[in-house]
Write a protein that holds these residues in place. Structure first.
Motif, short mmCIF file in Angstrom:
data_model
loop_
_atom_site.label_atom_id
_atom_site.label_comp_id
_atom_site.label_asym_id
_atom_site.label_seq_id
_atom_site.Cartn_x
_atom_site.Cartn_y
_atom_site.Cartn_z
N LEU A 126 5.25 -7.80 1.01
CA LEU A 126 6.08 -6.81 0.33
C LEU A 126 5.22 -5.80 -0.42
CD1 LEU A 126 8.88 -5.81 -0.37
CD2 LEU A 126 8.87 -7.33 -2.36
N GLY A 127 4.28 -6.29 -1.22
CA GLY A 127 3.40 -5.40 -1.96
C GLY A 127 2.51 -4.56 -1.06
N LEU A 170 2.90 -3.57 1.91
CA LEU A 170 3.64 -2.57 2.69
C LEU A 170 4.32 -1.53 1.81
CD1 LEU A 170 5.32 -4.80 5.44
CD2 LEU A 170 3.33 -3.30 5.69
N LEU A 171 4.94 -2.01 0.73
CA LEU A 171 5.72 -1.10 -0.11
C LEU A 171 4.84 -0.25 -1.01
CD1 LEU A 171 8.50 -0.19 -1.10
CD2 LEU A 171 8.45 -2.08 -2.74
N TYR A 172 3.80 -0.85 -1.56
CA TYR A 172 2.98 -0.15 -2.56
C TYR A 172 2.31 1.12 -2.02
CZ TYR A 172 -0.79 0.58 -5.88
OH TYR A 172 -1.67 1.14 -6.74
N VAL A 189 3.13 2.89 0.61
CA VAL A 189 4.17 3.85 0.98
C VAL A 189 4.69 4.55 -0.27
CG1 VAL A 189 6.49 4.08 1.91
CG2 VAL A 189 4.84 2.61 3.05
N LEU A 190 4.89 3.78 -1.35
CA LEU A 190 5.39 4.35 -2.60
C LEU A 190 4.40 5.35 -3.17
CD1 LEU A 190 7.46 4.30 -4.94
CD2 LEU A 190 6.15 2.43 -5.93
N THR A 239 -2.93 -5.85 -0.59
CA THR A 239 -2.42 -4.63 -1.21
C THR A 239 -3.52 -3.59 -1.39
OG1 THR A 239 -0.70 -5.85 -2.39
CG2 THR A 239 -1.29 -3.69 -3.26
N SER A 258 -4.23 3.51 3.69
CA SER A 258 -3.20 4.54 3.63
C SER A 258 -3.73 5.79 2.92
CB SER A 258 -1.96 4.02 2.90
OG SER A 258 -2.29 3.58 1.60
#
Length: 398
Positions: free
Chosen positions: A36-37, A39-41, A43-44, A256, A263
Motif C-alpha cells: 500500500l505504501g 504504491l500509494l506514496y 503516486v501521491l 516505499t 518514480s
C-alpha cells in the motif's frame, strides 16, 4: 516438574518465524502492509508535484482577466497591464461579493481621484482587491502587484527625466540579494512540508497490524495463553514478536523508499530534480530505523493491555497524530536547529529528514545523539512491554 528455560535467542527466533508465518497466510493483509505504501506514496507525491506545476504554469502563462472598477479612469495603466498579459475587464456590480464567492480571484479598484492626482503629480491610488486566505489567488495577485510596481517605477523615472533629474538619485541604496540556499535545498523545498510526516508515519506504524494481531489478536483468539505457559522467557517472546513486526515494517519502508526513488526519476519537472541517490535513501532509512522500533515497542505495550483486536486498533487514532505534531509546531513557530532537538522523538526525525532533503551534512555528533536517544527510548518501551507481559492477567481473555 522442573522445566529448563530454552535459549533466549532461539526462543525469539522461533517466535519471529511463527509470527511471520502466521501473517503470510493472510495474503490480503500482507499485500496491503507491504504494497500500500510503496504504491500509494509515490503516486501521491508525484501527483501533488505535477498538479502544483500544472497550476503554476497555467496561471503564469495564460492571459489574466482582472475585473477593474473605474477602468476608464486610467487608460494608460490599462494599456500597460495588457503588455504584461493582464487584461482589465469590466467589474461586476459587487466586486467584493464576487471575490468572496470565488467567482473572481483578484480585482482592481482605480480611485475616483486617480486622474486629478495623476495630473498634479501626486501618488494615484489603485487598490488590489483579493482574499488572501484563498491559496488559488496567490499567483494572480502576485502578477498584478508586480505589474503595478513596474508601472509605478517606470512612470516615476520618466517624470524625473522630464525635469532633468537622474532617476537614480532617488535610490539611496542599491539593494542586492545573495541566496545561500543550495540547489538541493531549493529542489527539496516542495517536499519539505509533507514528505517528513509521511515517512515518519509509515515507519512509526509500519508493523502495527502484525504486532497488534500478535498480542491483542492472539489474546482474543485465546492462543496467547499456551505460548506464555511454556518455559520460554517473556522477554524472548516479546523480542520475537517485536522483531517480526520490525521485519515487516522495514520491508515496507524499503519498498516505499525504492518506489519513491524510481518514480522521482521517471517523473518530470521538479520531482525529477530531487536528490534520490542511494546515499540519500540510505540516510533516510537510518533516520527512520529508530522510529520503527519506537512505534513497534509502543504498540506492543499498548496492545498487551487490550482485550481484543478492536480495542488495540482504537489507539491508532491518536497514534497517527503524533508524527504530525512537529510539522504543525514548526509551521506555527519555526525554530533554529539545536542539538537537544535530535533527542526528541518525532521532532528529531523531522529535523534530520529536512537536512537530507535540503542536501545538508549531518555531523557525527548529531548522529550519536539521535541514535542513542532513539534506541534508548525504544529500549525503555521494550522493557515496559516485557514487564506488562509478566502480568498474569495478560493471558486471560474477555
Amino acid at each position: 516438574m522442573n522445566y529448563k528455560h530454552p535459549n533466549a535467542f532461539a526462543t525469539a527466533w522461533s517466535v519471529l518465524r511463527k509470527e511471520l508465518r502466521d501473517i503470510s497466510r493472510d495474503r490480503r493483509t500482507l499485500a496491503l502492509a507491504l504494497l500500500l505504501g510503496p504504491l500509494l506514496y509515490p503516486v501521491l507525491m508525484i501527483g501533488i508535484g505535477k498538479l502544483a506545476e500544472s497550476r503554476a504554469r497555467t496561471q503564469l502563462d495564460q492571459v489574466l482577466d482582472v475585473p477593474t472598477i473605474g477602468i476608464e479612469r486610467a487608460p494608460n495603466l490599462v494599456a500597460f497591464l495588457a503588455t504584461q498579459g493582464i487584461k482589465a475587464t469590466a467589474a461586476p456590480a459587487n466586486l467584493d461579493a464576487a471575490i468572496a464567492s470565488q467567482d473572481v480571484d483578484v480585482g482592481l479598484r482605480i480611485d475616483a481621484n486617480y486622474a486629478r492626482d495623476w495630473r498634479e503629480g501626486r501618488p494615484a491610488l489603485v487598490e488590489v482587491v483579493q482574499d488572501s486566505t484563498r491559496r488559488n489567488t496567490d499567483i494572480p495577485s502576485a502578477r498584478v502587484r508586480a505589474a503595478l510596481s513596474a508601472y509605478r517605477d517606470q512612470v516615476g523615472a520618466l517624470r524625473l527625466l522630464a525635469r532633468g533629474i537622474d532617476p537614480s538619485v532617488t535610490r539611496a541604496l542599491n539593494v542586492g540579494s545573495r541566496d545561500l540556499a543550495t540547489e538541493d535545498a531549493k529542489r527539496g523545498l516542495m517536499m519539505s512540508s509533507i514528505l517528513p510526516y509521511l515517512l515518519i508515519l509509515m515507519s512509526f506504524l509500519g508493523g502495527a497490524y502484525l504486532i497488534m494481531d500478535a498480542t491483542a489478536g492472539e489474546r482474543e483468539r485465546q492462543s496467547l495463553e499456551p505460548l506464555l505457559a511454556t518455559p520460554a522467557k517473556r522477554g524472548a517472546i516479546v523480542s520475537g514478536k517485536i522483531a517480526a513486526a520490525c521485519v515487516l515494517g522495514l520491508t515496507s519502508l524499503l519498498l516505499t523508499l525504492l518506489a519513491f526513488k524510481l518514480s522521482a526519476q521517471m517523473a518530470g519537472g521538479t520531482a525529477k530534480m530531487m536528490d534520490v541517490r542511494f546515499a540519500a535513501i540510505g540516510r533516510m532509512l537510518l533516520i527512520l530505523l529508530p522510529m520503527l522500533f519506537i512505534g513497534t515497542t509502543l504498540l506492543t505495550y499498548l496492545s498487551a493491555a487490550a482485550k481484543s483486536m478492536k480495542e488495540a486498533q482504537s489507539h491508532m487514532t491518536w497514534l497517527m497524530l503524533l508524527p504530525m505534531l512537529p510539522t504543525i509546531a514548526l509551521a506555527v513557530n519555526p525554530i533554529k536547529t539545536q542539538l537537544w532537538q535530535f533527542a526528541v522523538p518525532f521532532l528529531a526525525q523531522n529535523q534530520l529528514l529536512l537536512k537530507v532533503i535540503r542536501g545538508e551534512a549531518i555531523t557525527p555528533q548529531v548522529w550519536a545523539i539521535y541514535l542513542a536517544a532513539g534506541f534508548g527510548v525504544a529500549a525503555l518501551l521494550w522493557y515496559a512491554a516485557v514487564r506488562r507481559y509478566h502480568q498474569e492477567r495478560l493471558a486471560i481473555s474477555g
